[in-house]
Design a protein around this motif. Structure first.
Motif, PDB file in Angstrom:
ATOM      1  N   TYR A 103      -6.916  13.492 -15.786  1.00  0.00           N
ATOM      2  CA  TYR A 103      -6.912  12.473 -16.837  1.00  0.00           C
ATOM      3  C   TYR A 103      -7.934  11.381 -16.546  1.00  0.00           C
ATOM      4  N   LEU A 104      -8.033  11.004 -15.279  1.00  0.00           N
ATOM      5  CA  LEU A 104      -9.019  10.005 -14.892  1.00  0.00           C
ATOM      6  C   LEU A 104     -10.432  10.557 -15.059  1.00  0.00           C
ATOM      7  N   GLU A 105     -10.641  11.796 -14.629  1.00  0.00           N
ATOM      8  CA  GLU A 105     -11.957  12.422 -14.725  1.00  0.00           C
ATOM      9  C   GLU A 105     -12.395  12.612 -16.165  1.00  0.00           C
ATOM     10  N   ALA A 106     -11.452  12.856 -17.060  1.00  0.00           N
ATOM     11  CA  ALA A 106     -11.773  13.015 -18.477  1.00  0.00           C
ATOM     12  C   ALA A 106     -12.377  11.734 -19.052  1.00  0.00           C
ATOM     13  N   ASP A 107     -12.042  10.603 -18.461  1.00  0.00           N
ATOM     14  CA  ASP A 107     -12.586   9.315 -18.899  1.00  0.00           C
ATOM     15  C   ASP A 107     -13.704   8.827 -17.995  1.00  0.00           C
ATOM     16  N   GLY A 108     -14.202   9.696 -17.117  1.00  0.00           N
ATOM     17  CA  GLY A 108     -15.328   9.341 -16.256  1.00  0.00           C
ATOM     18  C   GLY A 108     -14.947   8.577 -15.002  1.00  0.00           C
ATOM     19  N   GLY A 109     -13.700   8.741 -14.555  1.00  0.00           N
ATOM     20  CA  GLY A 109     -13.248   8.013 -13.381  1.00  0.00           C
ATOM     21  C   GLY A 109     -12.606   8.908 -12.341  1.00  0.00           C
ATOM     22  N   ASN A 110     -12.024   8.273 -11.351  1.00  0.00           N
ATOM     23  CA  ASN A 110     -11.303   8.973 -10.296  1.00  0.00           C
ATOM     24  C   ASN A 110     -10.555   7.925  -9.480  1.00  0.00           C
ATOM     25  N   VAL A 111      -9.878   8.371  -8.443  1.00  0.00           N
ATOM     26  CA  VAL A 111      -9.136   7.474  -7.569  1.00  0.00           C
ATOM     27  C   VAL A 111      -9.272   7.983  -6.145  1.00  0.00           C
ATOM     28  N   LYS A 112      -9.333   7.045  -5.183  1.00  0.00           N
ATOM     29  CA  LYS A 112      -9.393   7.453  -3.783  1.00  0.00           C
ATOM     30  C   LYS A 112      -8.449   6.581  -2.965  1.00  0.00           C
ATOM     31  N   ILE A 113      -7.986   7.142  -1.864  1.00  0.00           N
ATOM     32  CA  ILE A 113      -7.139   6.422  -0.932  1.00  0.00           C
ATOM     33  C   ILE A 113      -8.025   5.509  -0.085  1.00  0.00           C
ATOM     34  N   VAL A 114      -7.653   4.236  -0.025  1.00  0.00           N
ATOM     35  CA  VAL A 114      -8.366   3.290   0.830  1.00  0.00           C
ATOM     36  C   VAL A 114      -7.629   3.173   2.157  1.00  0.00           C
ATOM     37  N   GLU A 115      -6.311   2.962   2.108  1.00  0.00           N
ATOM     38  CA  GLU A 115      -5.517   2.897   3.335  1.00  0.00           C
ATOM     39  C   GLU A 115      -4.038   3.007   3.007  1.00  0.00           C
ATOM     40  N   LEU A 116      -3.283   3.350   4.008  1.00  0.00           N
ATOM     41  CA  LEU A 116      -1.832   3.297   3.960  1.00  0.00           C
ATOM     42  C   LEU A 116      -1.420   2.446   5.149  1.00  0.00           C
ATOM     43  N   THR A 117      -0.831   1.294   4.865  1.00  0.00           N
ATOM     44  CA  THR A 117      -0.484   0.361   5.934  1.00  0.00           C
ATOM     45  C   THR A 117       0.740   0.835   6.701  1.00  0.00           C
ATOM     46  N   GLU A 118       0.986   0.217   7.837  1.00  0.00           N
ATOM     47  CA  GLU A 118       2.144   0.562   8.658  1.00  0.00           C
ATOM     48  C   GLU A 118       3.455   0.352   7.919  1.00  0.00           C
ATOM     49  N   ASP A 119       3.473  -0.617   6.995  1.00  0.00           N
ATOM     50  CA  ASP A 119       4.691  -0.862   6.222  1.00  0.00           C
ATOM     51  C   ASP A 119       4.690  -0.084   4.905  1.00  0.00           C
ATOM     52  N   MET A 120       3.904   1.016   4.885  1.00  0.00           N
ATOM     53  CA  MET A 120       3.899   1.982   3.784  1.00  0.00           C
ATOM     54  C   MET A 120       3.400   1.414   2.451  1.00  0.00           C
ATOM     55  N   VAL A 121       2.409   0.528   2.506  1.00  0.00           N
ATOM     56  CA  VAL A 121       1.737   0.047   1.307  1.00  0.00           C
ATOM     57  C   VAL A 121       0.482   0.896   1.142  1.00  0.00           C
ATOM     58  N   LEU A 122       0.394   1.580   0.013  1.00  0.00           N
ATOM     59  CA  LEU A 122      -0.739   2.450  -0.276  1.00  0.00           C
ATOM     60  C   LEU A 122      -1.779   1.665  -1.067  1.00  0.00           C
ATOM     61  N   ARG A 123      -2.990   1.597  -0.547  1.00  0.00           N
ATOM     62  CA  ARG A 123      -4.079   0.921  -1.245  1.00  0.00           C
ATOM     63  C   ARG A 123      -5.025   1.988  -1.778  1.00  0.00           C
ATOM     64  N   LEU A 124      -5.292   1.888  -3.066  1.00  0.00           N
ATOM     65  CA  LEU A 124      -6.146   2.847  -3.748  1.00  0.00           C
ATOM     66  C   LEU A 124      -7.320   2.126  -4.383  1.00  0.00           C
ATOM     67  N   GLU A 125      -8.361   2.876  -4.681  1.00  0.00           N
ATOM     68  CA  GLU A 125      -9.511   2.336  -5.407  1.00  0.00           C
ATOM     69  C   GLU A 125      -9.785   3.226  -6.609  1.00  0.00           C
ATOM     70  N   LEU A 126      -9.863   2.610  -7.782  1.00  0.00           N
ATOM     71  CA  LEU A 126     -10.273   3.343  -8.974  1.00  0.00           C
ATOM     72  C   LEU A 126     -11.789   3.417  -8.969  1.00  0.00           C
TER      73      LEU A 126
END
Length: 73
Positions: A19-42
């Motif tokens: 769905y993201l690629e259909a609109d010319g985008g994507n998502v990647k993992i930046v980090e997962l912190t020790e307290d399980m916070v997932l940081r992503l980049e569009l």
């Protein structure tokens, strides 16, 4: 980040990527912190889209949370 955990997150993201690629985008993992916070980049068009907040909340977050709820159930 643990490779098994990273693989599980990638599988969850793969469910939303078409769905993201259909609109010319994507998502990647930046980090997962020790307290399980997932940081992503569009990426691509998703990074500058005015709907990116909604995409993260209704699309990406739901895909990841839904996948992990099923994996841990």
């Amino acid at each position: 980040m643990d490779q098994t955990l990273r693989s599980r997150i990638e599988v969850a993201l793969d469910s939303i990527r078409p769905y993201l690629e259909a609109d010319g985008g994507n998502v990647k993992i930046v980090e997962l912190t020790e307290d399980m916070v997932l940081r992503l980049e569009l990426l691509g068009a998703c990074g500058t889209c005015p709907m990116s907040t909604m995409t993260l909340k209704a699309g990406v977050e739901e895909a990841v949370n839904g996948r992990f709820l099923r994996l841990h159930a």
